[in-house]
Design a protein around this motif. Structure first.
Motif, mmCIF file in Angstrom:
data_model
loop_
_atom_site.group_PDB
_atom_site.id
_atom_site.type_symbol
_atom_site.label_atom_id
_atom_site.label_comp_id
_atom_site.label_asym_id
_atom_site.label_seq_id
_atom_site.Cartn_x
_atom_site.Cartn_y
_atom_site.Cartn_z
ATOM 1 N N LYS A 155 0.763 -1.138 0.031
ATOM 2 C CA LYS A 155 -0.211 -0.032 -0.032
ATOM 3 C C LYS A 155 0.780 1.404 0.130
ATOM 4 O O LYS A 155 2.107 1.213 0.313
ATOM 5 C CB LYS A 155 -0.984 0.074 1.134
ATOM 6 N N ILE A 156 0.320 2.409 -0.473
ATOM 7 C CA ILE A 156 0.994 3.637 -0.281
ATOM 8 C C ILE A 156 0.815 4.153 1.058
ATOM 9 O O ILE A 156 -0.388 3.823 1.864
ATOM 10 C CB ILE A 156 0.352 4.770 -1.241
ATOM 11 N N GLU A 157 2.094 4.714 1.671
ATOM 12 C CA GLU A 157 1.769 4.946 3.369
ATOM 13 C C GLU A 157 2.924 6.002 3.418
ATOM 14 O O GLU A 157 4.088 5.865 3.104
ATOM 15 C CB GLU A 157 2.214 3.737 4.129
ATOM 16 N N LEU A 158 2.561 6.802 4.388
ATOM 17 C CA LEU A 158 3.462 8.069 4.792
ATOM 18 C C LEU A 158 3.690 7.460 6.026
ATOM 19 O O LEU A 158 3.070 7.471 7.065
ATOM 20 C CB LEU A 158 2.952 9.349 4.668
ATOM 21 N N LEU A 159 5.215 7.426 6.338
ATOM 22 C CA LEU A 159 5.672 6.969 7.678
ATOM 23 C C LEU A 159 6.080 8.441 8.639
ATOM 24 O O LEU A 159 6.293 9.219 8.041
ATOM 25 C CB LEU A 159 7.053 6.290 7.511
ATOM 26 N N GLN A 160 5.950 7.973 9.794
ATOM 27 C CA GLN A 160 6.542 9.259 10.655
ATOM 28 C C GLN A 160 7.853 9.440 10.711
ATOM 29 O O GLN A 160 8.751 8.461 10.592
ATOM 30 C CB GLN A 160 6.059 8.798 12.179
ATOM 31 N N ASN A 161 8.359 10.651 10.658
ATOM 32 C CA ASN A 161 9.596 11.100 10.503
ATOM 33 C C ASN A 161 10.439 10.557 11.710
ATOM 34 O O ASN A 161 9.956 10.561 12.868
ATOM 35 C CB ASN A 161 9.795 12.561 10.391
ATOM 36 N N PHE A 162 11.860 10.396 11.572
ATOM 37 C CA PHE A 162 12.661 9.864 12.643
ATOM 38 C C PHE A 162 14.308 10.466 12.476
ATOM 39 O O PHE A 162 14.499 10.451 11.482
ATOM 40 C CB PHE A 162 12.792 8.371 12.596
ATOM 41 N N PRO A 163 14.468 11.028 13.520
ATOM 42 C CA PRO A 163 13.698 11.349 14.769
ATOM 43 C C PRO A 163 12.859 12.536 14.935
ATOM 44 O O PRO A 163 13.090 13.433 13.917
ATOM 45 C CB PRO A 163 15.168 11.624 15.876
ATOM 46 N N VAL B 167 -3.217 11.385 -0.572
ATOM 47 C CA VAL B 167 -2.900 12.478 0.346
ATOM 48 C C VAL B 167 -2.708 12.303 1.678
ATOM 49 O O VAL B 167 -3.712 11.756 2.045
ATOM 50 C CB VAL B 167 -3.694 13.873 -0.207
ATOM 51 N N GLN B 168 -1.734 12.342 2.099
ATOM 52 C CA GLN B 168 -1.418 12.358 3.763
ATOM 53 C C GLN B 168 -0.500 13.156 4.098
ATOM 54 O O GLN B 168 0.485 13.535 3.791
ATOM 55 C CB GLN B 168 -1.192 10.588 3.905
ATOM 56 N N THR B 169 -0.982 13.640 5.480
ATOM 57 C CA THR B 169 -0.292 14.816 6.163
ATOM 58 C C THR B 169 0.218 14.278 7.589
ATOM 59 O O THR B 169 -0.571 13.479 8.116
ATOM 60 C CB THR B 169 -0.869 15.891 6.287
ATOM 61 N N LYS B 170 1.457 14.491 8.009
ATOM 62 C CA LYS B 170 1.929 14.309 9.495
ATOM 63 C C LYS B 170 2.488 15.436 10.014
ATOM 64 O O LYS B 170 2.841 16.186 9.415
ATOM 65 C CB LYS B 170 2.576 12.888 9.383
ATOM 66 N N LYS B 171 2.732 15.476 11.329
ATOM 67 C CA LYS B 171 3.417 16.587 12.248
ATOM 68 C C LYS B 171 4.887 16.077 12.515
ATOM 69 O O LYS B 171 5.219 14.969 12.828
ATOM 70 C CB LYS B 171 2.593 16.851 13.092
#
Length: 555
Positions: free
Chosen positions: A464-472, A546-550
């Motif tokens: 699937k298409i997926e935006l992952l949480q940034n690290f760190p 379209v996906q957004t994370k903080k």
């Protein structure tokens, strides 16, 4: 205090074999505008790595002072290793010390400003010491302040800090960020010296500064010290979400720690006097906080000013109000050349390998140092770092040893300003000496000879298409953003600020299926909350992804 001083004396610093230099000089300033050719002058500061006009080309600002006529200059990349003077302004009064520079949205109206301070010569008056130049908002136009013609630009707004007549007041260190987490940026000002002692002033803009906006003092600290306050920086050393301000006075390492306790609320929580008795360590914009080893615990790094080139560290702090002198320990010593001395220090990742680097200007050494964390182990162990000398002025002028006295005073990582995939670093030579060396320069730009790009792993195709949480996350100043593509498509990955304004586009191209990772370097941004948005085939398909994370930037 006695325990720490003993540790300082007996600690052992092995001299290390320097790593190979893979940086090249790609641009220099050997003639300043508005000055006679080859005039010895005092270029004291450079700030780099922003794109205020949002045209995709990076910019840098520099200023010279201590002269009758003083200027702030902006250069912008126009091609590979090509930079043009696009904006300048002459300070209206003679100066008696160094200028300060910051870039950010000071008045929170969505438009960035150039903010500069100057310790103007004082008679029986109260001259302006702070000027603000707001961008006109037109993409691709380097127009800041009032007026369209270079040479006749005036400031959007200016201020004298509300000082009475006849007061000597020398602002230097400037930071724009939302220091108290109230959703609005402030200007943190360090006053290196003056009639009222050494000061830290937090200023807010009320209203739009291009209209009827005004300046107000949100917090002011004043205390008399023997040394100058060359370092006022910020961070969250104890990881409690309340940001701190660090004032390090050049008096045997005298430090004041302030912590925010709420909106417009600041508290002096720790005072340390003369941590290194008998050794006059200070710091010139060289106190930085980061989680170098990504263990969730921030460290503080200090580049000392004395000729022995000593770096200090503070780590494993759960409450900044409990810091003692014994927590500030030397952890690395850089081999000394000439008269040594370390000046400004920034944290960056110029080679894009995920390991952070302490980038340090070595003043009388005539050298620029890159101390990179190796990626594992205790950062307090010097063996877990690799040192490179990425510039050595005496390699360019070997016959001048003993006669040339460089002062590599201030340096700034710049990101990739000219879009060639290679990151740059700029630094000034505060003490040019053309009689000693005809090829001397006011400002140097070096570039790492290594192309960085989006990292892709395609061994396993995601389902699937997926935006992952940034690290760190939180991060300072670099973080990695990952995303999965189950099929090929046109990808855009964009950073936005809290107001929804685009800050930077990281990806904008066709990409294959797979797991991808891209580095985001926020070295030129103010601390605070940002958003990153992944779009896949969204411009050609209303049902595109379209996906957004903080993400949270701490400094």
């Amino acid at each position: 205090m006695k325990y720490f001083y003993t540790l300082l004396v007996i600690v052992f610093f092995p001299f290390v074999l320097l790593a190979q230099n893979n940086w090249d000089v790609v641009w220099t300033m050997d003639q300043k505008p508005f000055l006679d050719p080859r005039t010895d002058s005092e270029m004291a500061i450079v700030k780099a790595g922003f794109d205020t006009d949002q045209d995709g080309w990076g910019e840098f600002l520099c200023a010279w002072t201590d002269k009758e006529f003083n200027y702030i200059l902006m250069y912008e990349a126009s091609g590979d290793n090509t930079y043009d003077l696009v904006w300048y302004w002459e300070y209206p009064l003679p100066a008696n010390s160094f200028a300060g520079i910051a870039v950010g949205d000071f008045d929170n109206n969505g438009l960035p400003e150039i903010v500069t301070t100057m310790p103007s010569i004082v008679n029986e008056d109260s001259p302006k010491r702070l000027w603000v130049f707001e961008w006109n908002g037109v993409q691709g136009e380097n127009k800041y302040g009032k007026g369209d013609e270079l040479g006749s630009i005036t400031a959007t707004n200016s201020w004298n800090f509300g000082l009475p007549n006849g007061i000597d007041f020398r602002p230097y260190g400037l930071t724009i960020e939302d220091i108290d987490n109230d959703g609005k940026n402030e200007l943190i000002v360090g006053v290196r010296s003056g009639d009222r002692g050494r000061e830290i002033v937090i200023v807010r803009a009320t209203g739009n500064l291009s209209g009827f906006g005004t300046f107000e003092t949100e917090f002011s600290f004043q205390e008399s010290f023997n040394g100058s306050l060359y370092n006022v920086t910020t961070g969250d050393l104890d990881n409690d979400g309340n940001k701190e301000i660090y004032g390090l006075i050049w008096d045997q390492m005298t430090i004041r720690f302030f912590e925010t306790t709420g909106a417009d609320q600041y508290e002096l929580v720790t005072s340390l006097d003369q941590v290194t008795p008998g050794v006059d360590y200070g710091a010139l914009d060289a106190v930085r906080v980061a989680d170098v080893n990504n263990d969730g615990v921030n460290e503080m790094y200090i580049a000392g000013t004395e000729p022995d080139n000593t770096l200090f560290m503070v780590t494993n702090i759960s409450d900044v109000s409990q810091i003692t002198a014994s927590d500030i320990v030397p952890f690395y010593k850089i081999p000394q050349q000439a008269d040594g001395k370390l000046r400004s220090m920034q944290i960056a990742d110029p080679d894009g390998d995920g390991n952070l680097d302490l980038m340090i200007a070595g003043e009388m050494n005539g050298q620029i140092f890159d101390l990179e964390y190796k990626g594992s182990g205790d950062p307090a162990d010097s063996s877990n770092w690799e040192l490179s000398t990425i510039f050595d002025m005496f390699e360019y002028a070997p016959d001048t040893v003993g006669t040339l006295t460089p002062r590599l005073f201030y340096g700034s990582p710049a990101g990739d300003m000219d879009n060639d995939g290679k990151q740059e670093y700029l630094f000034v030579n505060y003490r040019t000496s053309f009689p000693a060396w005809a090829e001397d320069k006011y400002l140097w730009m070096i570039e790492i000879d290594q192309v960085t790009d989006v990292e892709t792993t395609v061994e396993t195709i995601p389902n699937k298409i997926e935006l992952l949480q940034n690290f760190p996350n939180p991060f300072n100043p670099t973080t990695n953003i990952g995303f999965n593509l189950s099929e090929s498509g046109f990808v855009t990955l964009t950073i936005y600020d809290l107001l929804g304004k685009k800050v930077q586009t990281l990806v904008d191209k066709q990409m294959n299926a797979g797991t991808h990772k891209v580095e985001f370097n926020a070295i030129s941004l103010s601390a605070g909350t940002y958003f990153y948005e992944l779009k896949v085939n969204s411009s050609t398909n209303p049902n595109g992804f379209v996906q957004t994370k903080k993400l949270l930037l701490l400094k």
